[in-house]
Motif scaffolding. Structure first.
Motif, PDB file in Angstrom:
ATOM      1  N   THR A   1       1.130   8.476   5.321  1.00 54.09           N
ATOM      2  CA  THR A   1       0.433   7.289   4.822  1.00 54.09           C
ATOM      3  C   THR A   1       0.641   5.919   5.595  1.00 54.09           C
ATOM      4  O   THR A   1      -0.260   5.103   5.814  1.00 54.09           O
ATOM      5  CB  THR A   1       0.338   6.976   3.472  1.00 54.09           C
ATOM      6  OG1 THR A   1       2.201   6.995   2.947  1.00 54.09           O
ATOM      7  CG2 THR A   1      -0.098   7.980   2.508  1.00 54.09           C
TER       8      THR A   1
ATOM      9  N   GLN B   1      -3.473   2.667  -2.455  1.00 53.68           N
ATOM     10  CA  GLN B   1      -2.594   3.402  -1.772  1.00 53.68           C
ATOM     11  C   GLN B   1      -3.525   4.089  -0.936  1.00 53.68           C
ATOM     12  O   GLN B   1      -4.687   4.341  -1.202  1.00 53.68           O
ATOM     13  CB  GLN B   1      -1.666   4.191  -2.375  1.00 53.68           C
ATOM     14  CG  GLN B   1      -2.182   5.384  -3.292  1.00 53.68           C
ATOM     15  CD  GLN B   1      -1.407   5.816  -4.241  1.00 53.68           C
ATOM     16  OE1 GLN B   1      -0.112   5.398  -4.362  1.00 53.68           O
ATOM     17  NE2 GLN B   1      -1.666   7.104  -5.039  1.00 53.68           N
TER      18      GLN B   1
ATOM     19  N   GLN C   1       8.647   4.479  -2.955  1.00 45.36           N
ATOM     20  CA  GLN C   1       7.775   5.242  -1.989  1.00 45.36           C
ATOM     21  C   GLN C   1       7.992   6.776  -2.614  1.00 45.36           C
ATOM     22  O   GLN C   1       7.105   7.820  -2.424  1.00 45.36           O
ATOM     23  CB  GLN C   1       7.949   5.202  -0.777  1.00 45.36           C
ATOM     24  CG  GLN C   1       7.017   5.741   0.372  1.00 45.36           C
ATOM     25  CD  GLN C   1       7.173   5.506   1.613  1.00 45.36           C
ATOM     26  OE1 GLN C   1       8.131   4.672   2.101  1.00 45.36           O
ATOM     27  NE2 GLN C   1       6.483   6.084   2.387  1.00 45.36           N
TER      28      GLN C   1
ATOM     29  N   ALA D   1       0.638  -1.182   0.123  1.00 46.07           N
ATOM     30  CA  ALA D   1      -0.006   0.191  -0.122  1.00 46.07           C
ATOM     31  C   ALA D   1       0.736   1.365   0.022  1.00 46.07           C
ATOM     32  O   ALA D   1       0.238   2.452  -0.180  1.00 46.07           O
ATOM     33  CB  ALA D   1      -0.940  -0.011   1.138  1.00 46.07           C
ATOM     34  N   LEU D   2       2.095   1.103   0.255  1.00 46.93           N
ATOM     35  CA  LEU D   2       2.905   2.370   0.271  1.00 46.93           C
ATOM     36  C   LEU D   2       3.872   2.421  -1.004  1.00 46.93           C
ATOM     37  O   LEU D   2       4.674   3.344  -1.224  1.00 46.93           O
ATOM     38  CB  LEU D   2       3.648   2.469   1.592  1.00 46.93           C
ATOM     39  CG  LEU D   2       2.821   2.324   3.078  1.00 46.93           C
ATOM     40  CD1 LEU D   2       3.897   2.546   4.184  1.00 46.93           C
ATOM     41  CD2 LEU D   2       1.751   3.423   2.901  1.00 46.93           C
ATOM     42  N   GLU D   3       4.167   1.482  -1.713  1.00 42.80           N
ATOM     43  CA  GLU D   3       5.282   1.227  -2.528  1.00 42.80           C
ATOM     44  C   GLU D   3       4.629   0.847  -3.989  1.00 42.80           C
ATOM     45  O   GLU D   3       4.632   1.486  -4.800  1.00 42.80           O
ATOM     46  CB  GLU D   3       6.238   0.595  -2.118  1.00 42.80           C
ATOM     47  CG  GLU D   3       7.206   0.917  -0.790  1.00 42.80           C
ATOM     48  CD  GLU D   3       8.017  -0.078  -0.318  1.00 42.80           C
ATOM     49  OE1 GLU D   3       8.199  -1.165  -0.899  1.00 42.80           O
ATOM     50  OE2 GLU D   3       8.582   0.114   0.805  1.00 42.80           O
TER      51      GLU D   3
ATOM     52  N   SER E   1       1.230   1.191 -10.163  1.00 36.64           N
ATOM     53  CA  SER E   1       1.484  -0.204  -9.417  1.00 36.64           C
ATOM     54  C   SER E   1       2.256  -1.320 -10.493  1.00 36.64           C
ATOM     55  O   SER E   1       1.951  -1.295 -11.408  1.00 36.64           O
ATOM     56  CB  SER E   1       0.056  -0.903  -9.090  1.00 36.64           C
ATOM     57  OG  SER E   1       0.139  -2.277  -8.652  1.00 36.64           O
TER      58      SER E   1
ATOM     59  N   ASN F   1      -3.276   3.192  -7.083  1.00 32.86           N
ATOM     60  CA  ASN F   1      -2.022   3.690  -7.288  1.00 32.86           C
ATOM     61  C   ASN F   1      -1.756   3.538  -8.972  1.00 32.86           C
ATOM     62  O   ASN F   1      -1.562   2.312  -9.604  1.00 32.86           O
ATOM     63  CB  ASN F   1      -1.073   2.573  -6.676  1.00 32.86           C
ATOM     64  CG  ASN F   1       0.546   2.803  -6.864  1.00 32.86           C
ATOM     65  OD1 ASN F   1       0.718   3.896  -7.607  1.00 32.86           O
ATOM     66  ND2 ASN F   1       1.282   2.186  -6.590  1.00 32.86           N
TER      67      ASN F   1
ATOM     68  N   SER G   1      -1.672   3.545   8.035  1.00 31.87           N
ATOM     69  CA  SER G   1      -1.884   2.049   7.600  1.00 31.87           C
ATOM     70  C   SER G   1      -2.132   1.478   9.207  1.00 31.87           C
ATOM     71  O   SER G   1      -2.800   0.469   9.015  1.00 31.87           O
ATOM     72  CB  SER G   1      -0.608   1.557   7.304  1.00 31.87           C
ATOM     73  OG  SER G   1       0.451   1.721   8.269  1.00 31.87           O
TER      74      SER G   1
END
Length: 483
Positions: free
Chosen positions: A341, A105, A464, A98-100, A124, A121, A345
C-alpha cells in the motif's frame, strides 16, 4: 486631520491588549483551506469530514505546511483533538493518514496504471478524535517553501513552526479551541513530540493567546536520539534467536560506551558488521514476516537493515499518471507484501486528479515522494528527547508510550528502559491488557501519568501491523479509560 489615524491605532493597541493584538496579527498570516467531499479512487461521497489546507510558518521565505484535518465521527468539538506527525525527518504524513490511523486506506490490489482504489479503515482513530495530520518539516509531502532558505530547518525550528501552526489553525477554527489537545507521532517524529508539548506548555504558562487546552501526548515506536534506540537491537535480536550467544557476548564486551552507528573499537565494529548481516535476514520492521522492500518511516542508520534497498529507484517502474511522469517511483513490491500500500501511495498522490481534489497549489511540489530523508537539509539539534518526556509529565500532562513487540528497528526493550529511567514510582504494575478476552499486549503505569504499553504482534509502526489492537489502546487512553 492627518494625525488622527496613528493616534487612533495607538489607542486601539492598548485597548485590545498585547496578546489580542498578536492574535489579530496571527489571524492575518497566510493560510488557506478546502473542504474535500470526494477523493479519486473512493466511490461516491466521503462519509467523513475532510479539510485540507496550508498554514504559512515562515513569512520571510514563504514556507507553508500542508495539512489534512479529519473531524471526529464521535462529535466534532466535543471529542479530543490530536496533532499527528509521521515518522522520518522528511516523510509525508499521508503515511499516517492512509497507512496507519486515518479514515481511508489503499486497497491492496495490483497496480494497473490508473489511480489506486481507496476503502474505509474500520479502525480509524478519527472514530473517537479529531486529527490534524501535518506534512512536516518544510519539504515533506506537499509542504513547500517559495525560497530555498525555507528548507533549512531542524528539529527545534520545525517544532516551533508546528506550535505556530497550531495557534494559527485554532484561530481559524475557534470551535475546536476548547477541545482537549494531544500531540502525537511515531518513529522519528516521536522524538520531537515531547519537545513540542513542552513548548505549548510554556506558552500556556506565559498566557500566550490563543491558550491551547493541552492535556498530553503519545509516542509510538519512539526514537529518542539516545544510543539506546540502536543498542537495544542487540539484546532484542539475541532474545529472538537472530544472533548467537557468542556474538551477543562479544558485542556486550567490546561495544560498551560505543556509538553503534560509528564505533571506534575495531572489535566492536567487526561484531556489529556480523550483527547487521544476520539482522538483514529478517524484516526488521516486523521480524516474523517475510522480507519485503519498504520505504522506512525512520531516518536511515547503520543498523536499519533495508532502508538502502527500500530507497533504490527502479527506473523501469516509472509510470504516467494523467499526464504526470513519476520520475522517482518506489521499489517494486510484490502485492502480498505489507508495504504494497505504501507503493500505491506514490501513484495516488502524484495523480493530477488527486492533487486537484486536495487543493495542492500548482507549481509548489513537482513530484510527491513518501520520504525525502537524506535528500534535504535537516539539523538534528535535539540530542535527546528523554528530558522533555520527564519535564512534560512531571508537570501533570498525560503520556502514552507504546511499542510493537515485534519491532526490531526501535525495540521495546530500549523504550521500556528509558521510560523506567525517568524514575517515577509505579502505580499499576506490569500486566496484560486485553481485547476480545485475549491479551493484546502488556502495560505498566507510572505516577507521572505516563503509561507504557506493548502491542502484541505489532511492528514498526504499530498501527500498520495491528490496527484493531492499536485502535482499542488509543481509544481507551484518549477517552481516559483504563487500558
Amino acid at each position: 486631520m492627518a494625525g488622527w489615524l496613528p493616534a487612533l491605532l495607538l489607542c486601539l493597541f492598548f485597548s485590545v491588549g498585547v496578546s489580542t493584538w498578536r492574535q489579530l496579527a496571527l489571524a492575518g498570516a497566510a493560510s488557506s483551506s478546502k473542504i474535500v467531499t470526494s477523493l479519486p479512487g473512493f466511490p461516491g461521497r466521503l462519509p467523513f469530514h475532510l479539510e485540507t489546507g496550508y498554514v504559512e510558518v515562515d513569512e520571510d521565505n514563504g514556507a507553508e505546511l500542508f495539512y489534512y484535518f479529519v473531524e471526529s465521527e464521535a462529535g466534532g468539538e466535543n471529542s479530543p483533538f490530536l496533532l499527528w506527525l509521521t515518522g522520518g525527518d522528511h516523510c509525508s504524513v499521508l503515511s499516517g493518514l492512509a497507512l496507519e490511523i486515518g479514515p481511508f486506506q489503499f486497497v491492496a490490489e495490483p497496480y494497473n496504471g490508473t489511480v489506486p482504489s481507496l476503502e474505509i479503515n474500520p479502525y480509524s482513530w478519527t472514530k473517537v478524535a479529531n486529527i490534524l495530520f501535518v506534512d512536516t518539516p518544510v519539504g515533506a509531502g506537499f509542504s513547500f517553501s517559495r525560497k530555498p532558505e525555507g528548507y533549512n530547518v531542524g528539529e527545534i525550528s520545525t517544532s516551533l513552526q508546528l506550535h505556530e501552526l497550531l495557534l494559527q489553525w485554532f484561530i481559524d477554527h475557534p470551535k475546536f479551541l476548547a477541545s482537549r489537545l494531544y500531540i502525537g507521532g511515531d518513529s522519528y517524529a516521536a522524538k520531537i513530540v515531547p519537545f513540542i508539548a513542552q513548548k505549548i506548555s510554556e506558552g500556556i504558562e506565559a498566557r500566550r493567546s490563543p491558550i491551547l487546552n493541552l492535556k498530553g501526548y503519545l509516542a509510538g515506536n519512539p526514537r529518542t536520539g539516545e544510543n539506546i534506540d540502536i543498542s537495544s537491537m542487540v539484546p532484542y535480536a539475541h532474545g529472538f534467536g537472530i544472533i548467537s550467544d557468542q556474538l551477543y557476548e562479544t558485542i556486550s564486551r567490546h561495544c560498551q560506551g560505543e556509538d553503534y552507528n560509528s564505533p571506534t573499537n575495531a572489535l566492536c565494529a567487526q561484531a556489529l558488521g556480523t550483527f547487521n548481516s544476520l539482522l538483514s535476514e529478517v524484516m526488521s520492521a516486523q521480524i516474523l514476516l517475510d522480507t519485503c522492500a519498504y520505504a522506512s518511516s525512520g531516518p536511515r542508520t547503520a543498523t536499519d537493515k533495508s532502508d538502502g534497498d527500500a530507497r533504490k529507484i527502479l527506473s523501469e517502474e516509472a509510470g504516467i499518471l494523467m499526464g504526470k511522469q513519476v520520475n522517482n517511483p518506489p521499489p517494486r513490491v510484490p502485492p502480498g507484501c505489507i508495504s504494497y500500500t505504501a507503493y500505491l501511495s506514490y501513484y495516488w498522490a502524484n495523480n493530477e486528479l488527486t492533487r486537484e481534489a486536495l487543493g495542492i497549489k500548482k507549481g509548489t511540489v513537482d513530484e510527491w515522494l513518501r520520504c525525502q530523508s537524506g535528500n534535504m537539509p535537516f539539523t538534528r539539534d535535539i540530542k535527546s528527547s528523554i528530558k522533555y518526556h520527564r519535564n512534560v509529565t512531571a508537570n501533570g500532562y498525560r503520556a502514552l508510550i507504546y511499542s510493537g513487540d515485534h519491532d526490531a528497528i526501535v525495540p521495546h526493550l530500549g523504550t521500556q528502559a528509558w521510560v523506567r529511567s525517568l524514575g517515577f514510582p509505579i502505580v499499576d504494575g506490569w500486566r496484560a491488557w486485553h481485547l476480545h478476552g485475549q491479551s493484546a499486549g502488556f502495560t505498566i503505569s507510572y505516577w507521572n501519568n505516563m503509561i507504557f504499553a506493548t502491542v502484541k504482534g505489532a511492528g514498526h509502526t504499530a498501527p500498520q501491523y495491528e490496527p484493531e489492537r492499536c485502535f482499542a489502546m488509543f481509544s481507551r487512553w484518549i477517552l481516559d479509560h483504563p487500558l
